[in-house]
Design an enzyme around this catalytic site. Structure first.
Site, mmCIF file in Angstrom:
data_model
loop_
_atom_site.group_PDB
_atom_site.id
_atom_site.type_symbol
_atom_site.label_atom_id
_atom_site.label_comp_id
_atom_site.label_asym_id
_atom_site.label_seq_id
_atom_site.Cartn_x
_atom_site.Cartn_y
_atom_site.Cartn_z
ATOM 1 N N LEU A 147 0.849 -1.199 0.000
ATOM 2 C CA LEU A 147 0.000 0.000 0.000
ATOM 3 C C LEU A 147 0.883 1.248 0.000
ATOM 4 C CD1 LEU A 147 -3.203 0.310 0.160
ATOM 5 C CD2 LEU A 147 -2.744 1.266 2.411
ATOM 6 N N GLY A 148 1.553 1.466 -1.144
ATOM 7 C CA GLY A 148 2.384 2.664 -1.293
ATOM 8 C C GLY A 148 1.601 3.730 -2.029
ATOM 9 N N ARG A 149 2.331 4.509 -2.832
ATOM 10 C CA ARG A 149 1.674 5.612 -3.557
ATOM 11 C C ARG A 149 0.576 5.079 -4.479
ATOM 12 N NH1 ARG A 149 7.659 7.592 -3.981
ATOM 13 N NH2 ARG A 149 7.713 5.546 -4.935
ATOM 14 N N ILE A 150 0.919 4.046 -5.271
ATOM 15 C CA ILE A 150 -0.064 3.505 -6.213
ATOM 16 C C ILE A 150 -1.140 2.716 -5.455
ATOM 17 C CG2 ILE A 150 -0.379 1.833 -8.102
ATOM 18 C CD1 ILE A 150 2.426 2.757 -9.116
ATOM 19 N N ARG A 170 5.157 -4.356 4.915
ATOM 20 C CA ARG A 170 6.105 -4.673 5.993
ATOM 21 C C ARG A 170 5.727 -3.978 7.290
ATOM 22 N NH1 ARG A 170 11.141 -2.845 2.590
ATOM 23 N NH2 ARG A 170 9.611 -1.175 2.386
ATOM 24 N N SER A 171 4.855 -2.962 7.154
ATOM 25 C CA SER A 171 4.489 -2.236 8.382
ATOM 26 C C SER A 171 3.034 -1.786 8.354
ATOM 27 C CB SER A 171 5.395 -1.011 8.539
ATOM 28 O OG SER A 171 5.333 -0.240 7.361
ATOM 29 N N ARG A 226 4.979 -5.993 -10.654
ATOM 30 C CA ARG A 226 6.036 -6.619 -11.431
ATOM 31 C C ARG A 226 5.761 -8.117 -11.514
ATOM 32 N NH1 ARG A 226 7.133 -2.485 -13.201
ATOM 33 N NH2 ARG A 226 9.027 -1.249 -13.043
ATOM 34 N N ASP A 250 -0.908 -7.174 -15.847
ATOM 35 C CA ASP A 250 -0.274 -6.154 -16.689
ATOM 36 C C ASP A 250 1.217 -6.426 -16.829
ATOM 37 O OD1 ASP A 250 -0.194 -3.741 -18.195
ATOM 38 O OD2 ASP A 250 0.598 -2.666 -16.459
ATOM 39 N N GLU A 255 8.980 -10.399 -20.134
ATOM 40 C CA GLU A 255 8.250 -9.486 -21.022
ATOM 41 C C GLU A 255 9.168 -9.065 -22.167
ATOM 42 O OE1 GLU A 255 6.836 -6.108 -18.824
ATOM 43 O OE2 GLU A 255 5.960 -7.340 -17.259
ATOM 44 N N HIS A 273 1.897 -4.492 -20.250
ATOM 45 C CA HIS A 273 2.597 -3.560 -19.339
ATOM 46 C C HIS A 273 2.259 -2.100 -19.697
ATOM 47 C CE1 HIS A 273 6.346 -3.086 -16.583
ATOM 48 N NE2 HIS A 273 5.491 -2.096 -16.407
HETATM 49 P P1 NAP Z 1 5.926 2.795 -3.269
HETATM 50 O O1 NAP Z 1 5.248 4.100 -2.996
HETATM 51 O O2 NAP Z 1 7.357 2.645 -2.916
HETATM 52 O O3 NAP Z 1 5.057 1.679 -2.542
HETATM 53 C C1 NAP Z 1 5.455 0.376 -2.423
HETATM 54 C C2 NAP Z 1 4.696 -0.247 -1.274
HETATM 55 O O4 NAP Z 1 5.067 -1.618 -1.195
HETATM 56 C C3 NAP Z 1 4.977 0.388 0.069
HETATM 57 O O5 NAP Z 1 3.755 0.719 0.667
HETATM 58 C C4 NAP Z 1 5.671 -0.690 0.889
HETATM 59 O O6 NAP Z 1 5.135 -0.663 2.201
HETATM 60 C C5 NAP Z 1 5.276 -1.957 0.169
HETATM 61 N N1 NAP Z 1 6.319 -2.973 0.260
HETATM 62 C C6 NAP Z 1 7.649 -2.821 0.096
HETATM 63 N N2 NAP Z 1 8.278 -3.982 0.291
HETATM 64 C C7 NAP Z 1 7.312 -4.879 0.608
HETATM 65 C C8 NAP Z 1 7.330 -6.254 0.939
HETATM 66 N N3 NAP Z 1 8.482 -6.930 1.011
HETATM 67 N N4 NAP Z 1 6.166 -6.868 1.180
HETATM 68 C C9 NAP Z 1 4.991 -6.193 1.119
HETATM 69 N N5 NAP Z 1 4.914 -4.887 0.818
HETATM 70 C C10 NAP Z 1 6.071 -4.241 0.563
HETATM 71 O O7 NAP Z 1 5.830 2.429 -4.820
HETATM 72 P P2 NAP Z 1 4.686 2.831 -5.853
HETATM 73 O O8 NAP Z 1 5.015 4.135 -6.453
HETATM 74 O O9 NAP Z 1 3.374 2.630 -5.207
HETATM 75 O O10 NAP Z 1 4.936 1.695 -6.947
HETATM 76 C C11 NAP Z 1 4.786 0.339 -6.644
HETATM 77 C C12 NAP Z 1 5.305 -0.532 -7.772
HETATM 78 O O11 NAP Z 1 4.403 -0.489 -8.880
HETATM 79 C C13 NAP Z 1 6.617 -0.067 -8.387
HETATM 80 O O12 NAP Z 1 7.737 -0.521 -7.649
HETATM 81 C C14 NAP Z 1 6.580 -0.622 -9.792
HETATM 82 O O13 NAP Z 1 7.298 -1.823 -9.891
HETATM 83 C C15 NAP Z 1 5.101 -0.873 -10.035
HETATM 84 N N6 NAP Z 1 4.606 -0.069 -11.171
HETATM 85 C C16 NAP Z 1 4.045 -0.689 -12.229
HETATM 86 C C17 NAP Z 1 3.575 0.053 -13.301
HETATM 87 C C18 NAP Z 1 2.922 -0.601 -14.490
HETATM 88 O O14 NAP Z 1 3.041 -0.082 -15.586
HETATM 89 N N7 NAP Z 1 2.225 -1.698 -14.322
HETATM 90 C C19 NAP Z 1 3.709 1.440 -13.307
HETATM 91 C C20 NAP Z 1 4.281 2.040 -12.186
HETATM 92 C C21 NAP Z 1 4.735 1.284 -11.126
HETATM 93 P P3 NAP Z 1 5.996 -1.097 3.478
HETATM 94 O O15 NAP Z 1 7.244 -0.288 3.415
HETATM 95 O O16 NAP Z 1 5.121 -0.814 4.655
HETATM 96 O O17 NAP Z 1 6.246 -2.567 3.301
#
Ligand code: NAP
Length: 311
Positions: A147-150, A170-171, A226, A250, A255, A273
């Site tokens: 549950l990050g930005r996306i 993780r938290s 991913r 996606d 890929e 993707h």
């Molecule tokens: P982000 O803000 O860094 O959020 C990632 C989230 O994942 C955080 O809330 C983190 O929370 C959690 N996380 C990290 N490690 C983890 C683990 N081991 N187990 C469970 N949760 C974990 O990133 P974002 O901007 O939301 O982007 C997320 C991902 O989307 C990117 O890394 C990218 O690979 C993917 N993405 C895909 C596309 C597409 O075209 N399909 C486009 C953009 C991005 P905690 O720290 O609390 O664990």
């Protein structure tokens, strides 16, 4: 004199024009044929679905910045960059809406069988019989992994659909949505499991046979993160044997040459993707990538740095 920049992958003409206006661009394929300018290169631009090999970075003694167009940084050697003092920037936030829209659109398309319904009408089958009943989103339990930005953007946009939300990470972020420390328990409680955590070693294959088993025969998996997060063998088996109801994907392990067994499955929605692939979002991402480059060359700092890994 323009600084030398190594480019991995291609960009739309208007972005390329801006790169070429500010930098002396060397394409990585040309560099592989003739690495004689290795000592001049100060920047790498890339896209987050392409690898920046550690061996390449090691050959560039003057490299100061790796600017990726995308948010994922699992294919960048971050520890090496940190050791060398190389700045790494990505393009967070500006793509949240596009990825969340795709996630929810794909989920609805899978639940309501929109690709099948379109085919049904085109093939003239409507007058013969009614289209089969499908499933609603309203009232479903949704679990979000990461549950990050996306992930948060997806959760906020899903709320008005009348779903119950929980998340795993993780938290515990102390939010209005229920935190579940145990991924298996999140999957067991969920009708729909959405994967939005980063790729990389820590999350590799976290959606494994046990998690899919817990999701169960009525459960749906949506992966907009991913391919590496999902055990694809286990997923293909679960889909083929009806041990989960369906998947909207996606992203994939390999890929764009994805496992051909996906093509034979009716209960999957396959996308190339395209999470961030809208004209508006790609323009904003490219702008931020260029702003990061200019900022680093101007002040030695980037606007949106990728956090340095802890170990
Ligand atoms: P982000 O803000 O860094 O959020 C990632 C989230 O994942 C955080 O809330 C983190 O929370 C959690 N996380 C990290 N490690 C983890 C683990 N081991 N187990 C469970 N949760 C974990 O990133 P974002 O901007 O939301 O982007 C997320 C991902 O989307 C990117 O890394 C990218 O690979 C993917 N993405 C895909 C596309 C597409 O075209 N399909 C486009 C953009 C991005 P905690 O720290 O609390 O664990």
């Amino acid at each position: 004199m323009k600084p030398a920049l190594l480019q991995i992958g291609s960009f739309p003409p208007e972005v390329q024009a801006q790169i070429d206006a500010g930098f002396d661009r060397i394409d990585v394929r040309d560099f592989e044929r003739d690495p004689s300018r290795a000592g001049e290169i100060r920047a790498i631009v890339t896209r987050s679905n392409l690898e920046v090999p550690a061996a390449l970075v090691e050959r560039l003694p003057k490299l100061g910045i790796i600017a990726t167009n995308g948010v994922g940084h699992d294919l960048i050697p971050l520890a090496l960059a940190a050791r060398r003092g190389i700045a790494v920037s990505n393009t967070p936030d500006v793509l949240n809406a596009a990825v969340a829209e795709l996630c929810i659109g794909a989920l609805l398309a899978l639940l309501r069988q929109l690709p099948q319904a379109d085919r049904y009408v085109r093939e003239g089958r409507w007058p013969g019989a009614s289209f089969p009943l499908t499933s609603s989103l309203a009232g479903k339990q949704v679990g979000i992994v990461g549950l990050g930005r996306i992930g948060k953007d997806i959760a906020r946009r899903l709320e008005p659909f009348g779903v119950a939300l929980a998340y795993h990470g993780r938290s515990d972020q102390n939010l209005a949505w229920r935190f579940e420390a145990d991924l298996g328990a999140l999957a067991r409680d969920a009708d729909i499991l959405i994967v939005a955590a980063p790729g990389g070693a820590e999350t590799a294959r976290m959606i494994d046979a046990h998690v899919l088993e817990a999701l169960g025969p009525r459960g749906i998996l949506v992966n907009v993160a991913r391919g590496s997060l999902v055990d694809e063998e286990a997923l293909l088996a679960a889909l083929a044997e009806g041990r989960i109801a369906g998947a909207a994907l996606d992203v994939f392990d390999r890929e764009p040459d994805i496992d051909a067994r996906f093509f034979g499955l009716e209960n999957v929605l396959l996308m190339p993707h395209i999470g961030s692939a809208t004209r508006e979002t790609r323009a904003a991402m490219a702008q931020l990538m260029l702003d990061n480059l200019r900022s680093w060359f101007g002040s030695g700092r980037v606007l949106t740095p990728v956090p340095v890994p802890e170990h």
